[in-house]
Design a protein around this motif. Structure first.
Motif, PDB file in Angstrom:
ATOM      1  N   ALA A 178       1.007   7.334  -6.545  1.00  0.00           N
ATOM      2  CA  ALA A 178      -0.094   8.249  -6.865  1.00  0.00           C
ATOM      3  C   ALA A 178       0.291   9.674  -6.486  1.00  0.00           C
ATOM      4  O   ALA A 178       0.084  10.620  -7.245  1.00  0.00           O
ATOM      5  CB  ALA A 178      -1.369   7.826  -6.125  1.00  0.00           C
ATOM      6  N   GLN A 179       0.889   9.805  -5.306  1.00  0.00           N
ATOM      7  CA  GLN A 179       1.281  11.141  -4.851  1.00  0.00           C
ATOM      8  C   GLN A 179       2.335  11.755  -5.765  1.00  0.00           C
ATOM      9  O   GLN A 179       2.207  12.901  -6.181  1.00  0.00           O
ATOM     10  CB  GLN A 179       1.825  11.051  -3.420  1.00  0.00           C
ATOM     11  CG  GLN A 179       2.174  12.407  -2.847  1.00  0.00           C
ATOM     12  CD  GLN A 179       2.894  12.299  -1.523  1.00  0.00           C
ATOM     13  OE1 GLN A 179       3.739  11.427  -1.334  1.00  0.00           O
ATOM     14  NE2 GLN A 179       2.562  13.174  -0.603  1.00  0.00           N
TER      15      GLN A 179
ATOM     16  N   ASP B  11     -14.323   2.757  -4.715  1.00  0.00           N
ATOM     17  CA  ASP B  11     -14.416   4.131  -5.229  1.00  0.00           C
ATOM     18  C   ASP B  11     -14.843   4.151  -6.697  1.00  0.00           C
ATOM     19  O   ASP B  11     -15.122   5.206  -7.248  1.00  0.00           O
ATOM     20  CB  ASP B  11     -13.052   4.838  -5.147  1.00  0.00           C
ATOM     21  CG  ASP B  11     -12.585   5.032  -3.713  1.00  0.00           C
ATOM     22  OD1 ASP B  11     -13.428   5.330  -2.864  1.00  0.00           O
ATOM     23  OD2 ASP B  11     -11.377   4.881  -3.459  1.00  0.00           O
TER      24      ASP B  11
ATOM     25  N   TYR C 211       0.826  -1.216   0.000  1.00  0.00           N
ATOM     26  CA  TYR C 211       0.000   0.000   0.000  1.00  0.00           C
ATOM     27  C   TYR C 211       0.860   1.266   0.000  1.00  0.00           C
ATOM     28  O   TYR C 211       0.564   2.233  -0.694  1.00  0.00           O
ATOM     29  CB  TYR C 211      -0.937   0.024   1.216  1.00  0.00           C
ATOM     30  CG  TYR C 211      -1.737   1.304   1.267  1.00  0.00           C
ATOM     31  CD1 TYR C 211      -2.858   1.457   0.457  1.00  0.00           C
ATOM     32  CD2 TYR C 211      -1.354   2.381   2.061  1.00  0.00           C
ATOM     33  CE1 TYR C 211      -3.571   2.643   0.449  1.00  0.00           C
ATOM     34  CE2 TYR C 211      -2.053   3.571   2.060  1.00  0.00           C
ATOM     35  CZ  TYR C 211      -3.170   3.687   1.251  1.00  0.00           C
ATOM     36  OH  TYR C 211      -3.859   4.862   1.239  1.00  0.00           O
TER      37      TYR C 211
ATOM     38  N   SER D  74       0.364   4.411  -2.711  1.00  0.00           N
ATOM     39  CA  SER D  74       0.056   5.795  -2.391  1.00  0.00           C
ATOM     40  C   SER D  74       1.224   6.709  -2.759  1.00  0.00           C
ATOM     41  O   SER D  74       1.039   7.835  -3.224  1.00  0.00           O
ATOM     42  CB  SER D  74      -0.362   5.925  -0.923  1.00  0.00           C
ATOM     43  OG  SER D  74       0.702   6.293  -0.119  1.00  0.00           O
TER      44      SER D  74
ATOM     45  N   TYR E  97      -4.997  10.185  -8.919  1.00  0.00           N
ATOM     46  CA  TYR E  97      -5.866   9.655  -7.873  1.00  0.00           C
ATOM     47  C   TYR E  97      -5.398   8.283  -7.406  1.00  0.00           C
ATOM     48  O   TYR E  97      -4.881   7.503  -8.202  1.00  0.00           O
ATOM     49  CB  TYR E  97      -7.296   9.512  -8.396  1.00  0.00           C
ATOM     50  CG  TYR E  97      -7.946  10.841  -8.682  1.00  0.00           C
ATOM     51  CD1 TYR E  97      -8.638  11.514  -7.682  1.00  0.00           C
ATOM     52  CD2 TYR E  97      -7.866  11.429  -9.948  1.00  0.00           C
ATOM     53  CE1 TYR E  97      -9.231  12.739  -7.925  1.00  0.00           C
ATOM     54  CE2 TYR E  97      -8.457  12.656 -10.205  1.00  0.00           C
ATOM     55  CZ  TYR E  97      -9.134  13.311  -9.191  1.00  0.00           C
ATOM     56  OH  TYR E  97      -9.714  14.524  -9.429  1.00  0.00           O
ATOM     57  N   LEU E  98      -5.621   8.011  -6.125  1.00  0.00           N
ATOM     58  CA  LEU E  98      -5.436   6.652  -5.611  1.00  0.00           C
ATOM     59  C   LEU E  98      -6.831   6.135  -5.285  1.00  0.00           C
ATOM     60  O   LEU E  98      -7.546   6.746  -4.497  1.00  0.00           O
ATOM     61  CB  LEU E  98      -4.581   6.660  -4.349  1.00  0.00           C
ATOM     62  CG  LEU E  98      -4.336   5.291  -3.722  1.00  0.00           C
ATOM     63  CD1 LEU E  98      -3.420   4.452  -4.600  1.00  0.00           C
ATOM     64  CD2 LEU E  98      -3.730   5.416  -2.335  1.00  0.00           C
ATOM     65  N   VAL E  99      -7.234   5.056  -5.928  1.00  0.00           N
ATOM     66  CA  VAL E  99      -8.598   4.574  -5.708  1.00  0.00           C
ATOM     67  C   VAL E  99      -8.608   3.141  -5.201  1.00  0.00           C
ATOM     68  O   VAL E  99      -7.679   2.370  -5.427  1.00  0.00           O
ATOM     69  CB  VAL E  99      -9.448   4.638  -6.999  1.00  0.00           C
ATOM     70  CG1 VAL E  99      -9.578   6.071  -7.487  1.00  0.00           C
ATOM     71  CG2 VAL E  99      -8.843   3.755  -8.088  1.00  0.00           C
ATOM     72  N   GLU E 100      -9.667   2.806  -4.499  1.00  0.00           N
ATOM     73  CA  GLU E 100      -9.937   1.419  -4.132  1.00  0.00           C
ATOM     74  C   GLU E 100     -11.112   0.953  -4.995  1.00  0.00           C
ATOM     75  O   GLU E 100     -11.815   1.784  -5.579  1.00  0.00           O
ATOM     76  CB  GLU E 100     -10.301   1.337  -2.655  1.00  0.00           C
ATOM     77  CG  GLU E 100      -9.142   1.758  -1.770  1.00  0.00           C
ATOM     78  CD  GLU E 100      -9.506   1.788  -0.287  1.00  0.00           C
ATOM     79  OE1 GLU E 100     -10.581   1.274   0.079  1.00  0.00           O
ATOM     80  OE2 GLU E 100      -8.717   2.338   0.483  1.00  0.00           O
TER      81      GLU E 100
END
Lengths: 474, 322
Positions: free
Chosen positions: A240-241, A252, A233, A237, A246-249
């Protein structure tokens, strides 16, 4: 303690030749470390660990004492790859990715390589990574494998070999970038003096590679993570940063009219490109595993219709099946008409009778791996195993020969490593990251993983491995 | 922005704000108890009442000793609102939205969490249940907590874009702050004086003063008013529209954040969270302290809390669930 006492006998050491002299590429580093002295080195090492802790680059261990947060063990003595060697590695990796991509196009298309009997059809069809749902599929720009992390090892003579291709969701690149940041703080004087090729622009390459997959003018890009409990994880992140996307699950996302949307505070918003860090079969319960709670219903259909791009494309797992790996030199020859620049490790296929017999008779001298195993699971290292373990493993092999391959035990190269207050030799491998977009980009260096237990050859972080910064000079 | 992210940003800020308020509550009460002699009634029970966690406290602890209350409010793992739990949850929220915040914000929060975690470990190992060593280091710890919260805010202010993420952060922060200010004011309701003759006594004033300090409002109040007076204090903490911890100020900030989130300027339709906030703000603006006291301060503060909860649920409904 110190480097003067270090010895690496009967093995290829990255820093010292067998005669005990430092290799040219390490000259400056060795001199510098000696002049710093042991105490200063330990001090810098612990400040590097503190930096990793406050950056929160940790994973969580669950045990008797409750939860414990640990950093991934990080060693401050760098691993150096001289540029003349790197040029060859880079060429070899590009060649390999190009050929594997043509192979995937073919396998899910005309299957010429099967018709020409270069690879037996049943090997492809019995691979768990081969997804029938992908037959006939045309991914955007004909690219299947956008992000690769290929594992390289040196043999006893110091020659690089490909140990395996990771073509699904290879992880570790965030450690490469963070380790580098920490190393710059820890040894600024080395960076001032040496011309170390930088890696910080990887997220930009990654982003432009992802943008290349769509024609949308201002594309919405998302990294898809299984969630905060996934062991990678942090990396999801982080990427994405750094890319500013976007960071999605799964929860989402939603598919309507075969288009993918994410749920925002202003309603649904269309997503154009998804860098998925979730396995093929968990992606879409309506096309693959019905029991997936992480997936998004209908995303595969949306992908097939060209309404969303996925990286890597579903179905790439067939090309990193360890049995198919043994055919890669032939794959390169078939599609490119070239010999492979980086050789494979010699591999025995248990599905072939003569190989099977050899493997069963010589298991004590071999490494045997499950064709779809990962993370150091589903394998046995012959010389390090007990008689009983060998017998048990033989039964597994006999029950399902297609699922096993064997390789000679490679005497992986070593690098001096700080172990409590001593410098000792530890085995390493190397995972460079390769991006396939408009062009093929190979990150200079990659993740050097270290087997921290004395004598151990297992470098996986899930098995207690650590990492080192990798420097390509010049 | 993703609904899930909006919700996490909102909660991350609520938890930080809560930790900051708790640290001040405990510290002020601790200082007050050092000023009072032993005949003065228990100063610690009202604190637990104020936070609304009395039931949980009573279930776990048999006695409202200072040690127990402090432990409950700072380090207790089972108290969802203890400083330790607030920090753990704020950090967990931050972890799920890291790509939306700056690295320096994350670092401030992560180091803050590690500090509280390490301190807690040390405290539980060395202090145990011995009341006599309780005070050692407590003020320093609480002061570090407050400073860290403020450096988190400062860092947010200076390192992330003041866009939607930011406005959801403000929404969480000010909703929590308004709630805590009502609770600070209400604390006086729970603090019993030894007898009615003590109204207006030194003790009474000392208690009112400590309320002001609990809201970090002491100096600003002094600049505005000349003496310690319950009506003035209530007026200041409810209706002063320039003091950042007063209720009306917090609601103003929420209204502004909601307006920016909803993009009023883009002509989008208003929503119920926004409407409720505006209606309530207008009502507050029309009120004065006399009418409030006529109604009864405690009852009035109850009403505000109900109002804030309703606005809170409307925010959840409108933005976080879809």
């Amino acid at each position: 303690m110190f480097i003067a006492d270090y010895s690496a006998k009967n093995i290829y050491d990255e820093m010292f030749s067998n005669e005990g002299f430092p290799r040219k590429s390490y000259d400056f580093v060795k001199t510098k470390m000696e002049s710093l002295g042991g105490i200063e080195l330990l001090k810098r090492s612990s400040s590097a660990e503190r930096a990793l802790m406050s950056l929160g680059i940790t994973f969580t261990l669950y045990g008797d004492g409750g939860e414990q947060e640990r950093i991934m063990p990080f060693d401050v003595i760098p691993r150096i790859v001289p540029s003349e060697e790197w040029i060859n590695i880079e060429k070899g990796l590009k060649q390999r990715i190009l050929a594997l991509n043509l192979f995937l196009n073919d396998i899910y298309g005309e299957q010429k390589i099967l018709k020409d009997k270069i690879i037996p059809r049943d090997i492809i069809e019995s691979s768990t990574g081969f997804l029938k749902q992908c037959i006939g599929l045309k991914p955007p720009k004909d690219i299947w494998i956008h992000i690769t992390g290929t594992d390289l090892v040196r043999d006893g003579a110091g020659k690089f070999h490909v140990l395996e291709d990771n073509l699904r969701c290879p992880s570790g690149v965030s450690y490469v970038l963070e380790n580098r940041e920490v190393m710059k703080r820890t040894f600024p004087e080395l960076f001032e003096k040496l011309n170390i090729r930088q890696v910080y622009d990887y997220p930009y390459h990654l982003r432009s590679m992802l943008e290349n997959l769509t024609d949308a003018s201002d594309p919405v890009i998302a990294v898809w993570t299984p969630g905060v409990y996934n062991s990678a994880y942090y990396e999801h992140s982080f990427l994405a940063q750094k890319m500013g996307v976007y960071l999605v699950e799964g929860s989402d996302l939603v598919v309507e009219n075969h288009k993918v949307y994410m749920k925002t505070t202003k309603g649904l918003r269309k997503v154009d490109v998804v860098y998925r860090r979730i396995d093929d079969t968990f992606m879409d319960p309506s096309s693959f595993r019905e029991d997936s709670l992480l997936g998004v219903k209908g995303i595969f259909e949306a992908y097939k219709r060209g309404n969303v791009a996925l990286a890597n494309a579903p179905g790439t797992g067939v090309a990193d099946d360890k049995v198919i790996y043994s055919y890669v030199p032939k794959i390169i020859k078939y599609y490119l008409g070239e010999d492979s620049i980086i050789p494979n490790v010699p591999t025995y296929l248990c599905s072939e009778d003569s190989d099977l017999k050899y493997v069963l008779d010589n298991i004590h001298n071999l490494v045997v791996k499950a064709a779809n195993g990962a993370g150091g699971y589903g394998m046995i290292i012959g010389p390090k195993s007990s008689k009983q373990e060998q017998e048990d493993f033989k039964e597994l092999i006999k029950a399902d020969p297609r699922n096993y391959i064997a390789q000679p035990v490679l005497n992986l190269s070593t690098v001096p490593t700080l172990i409590s207050d001593k410098i000792e030799s530890r085995h390493v491998d190397l995972r460079p990251f390769i991006l396939y977009g408009k062009d093929i980009y190979v990150m200079p260096g990659g993740l050097t993983r270290v087997a921290l237990r004395k004598g151990s050859l297992v470098v996986n972080s899930s098995q207690g491995g650590g990492s080192k910064d990798t420097w390509v000079l010049g | 922005m993703l609904s899930r992210v909006a919700e996490s940003v909102f909660w991350m800020n609520r938890y930080i704000e809560r930790a900051e308020n708790y640290s001040r509550f405990i510290d002020v009460n601790h200082q007050l108890s050092l000023d009072l002699n032993e005949e003065v009634p228990n100063q610690w029970l009202p604190l637990v009442h104020t936070t609304g966690d009395y039931e949980l406290f009573a279930k776990k602890y048999s006695e409202t000793s200072p040690v127990n209350v402090i432990r409950f409010m700072t380090f207790d793992e089972e108290n969802p609102n203890s400083i330790f739990q607030c920090l753990s949850k704020a950090r967990e929220n931050a972890r799920t939205i890291r790509e939306n915040i700056s690295t320096s914000m994350w670092e401030v929060l992560n180091e803050f969490y590690l500090y509280v975690k390490d301190y807690r470990k040390l405290y539980l190992e060395t202090n145990g249940d011995h009341g006599d060593t309780l005070s050692m280091g407590l003020s320093d710890f609480l002061s570090t907590v407050r400073k860290s919260c403020q450096s988190f805010y400062g860092c947010s202010d200076a390192t992330i874009s003041h866009d939607e993420v930011w406005n959801f952060a403000l929404l969480g922060r000010f909703l929590e702050r308004a709630d805590k200010t009502t609770r600070i004011l209400d604390m006086k309701y729970f603090i019993l004086l030894p007898s009615v003759h003590d109204v207006g006594s030194t003790l009474d004033l000392l208690q009112w003063l400590s309320l002001l300090k609990s809201a970090s409002a002491h100096e600003m109040y002094n600049r505005r008013y000349k003496k310690i007076d319950p009506t003035d204090i209530a007026e200041f903490l409810i209706l002063n529209d320039t003091f950042p911890r007063s209720i009306i100020f917090c609601i103003q900030e929420m209204q502004e954040a909601l307006e920016k989130i909803s993009g009023l300027k883009e002509g989008l339709p208003r929503n119920s969270a926004q409407d409720a906030t505006t209606v309530y703000l207008n009502r507050l603006r029309s009120e004065n302290i006399k009418s409030i006291f006529d109604k009864g301060l405690h009852e009035y503060l109850d009403d505000i809390q109900i109002e804030l909860n309703q606005i809170g649920s409307k925010i959840v409904e409108r933005f976080f669930t879809n």
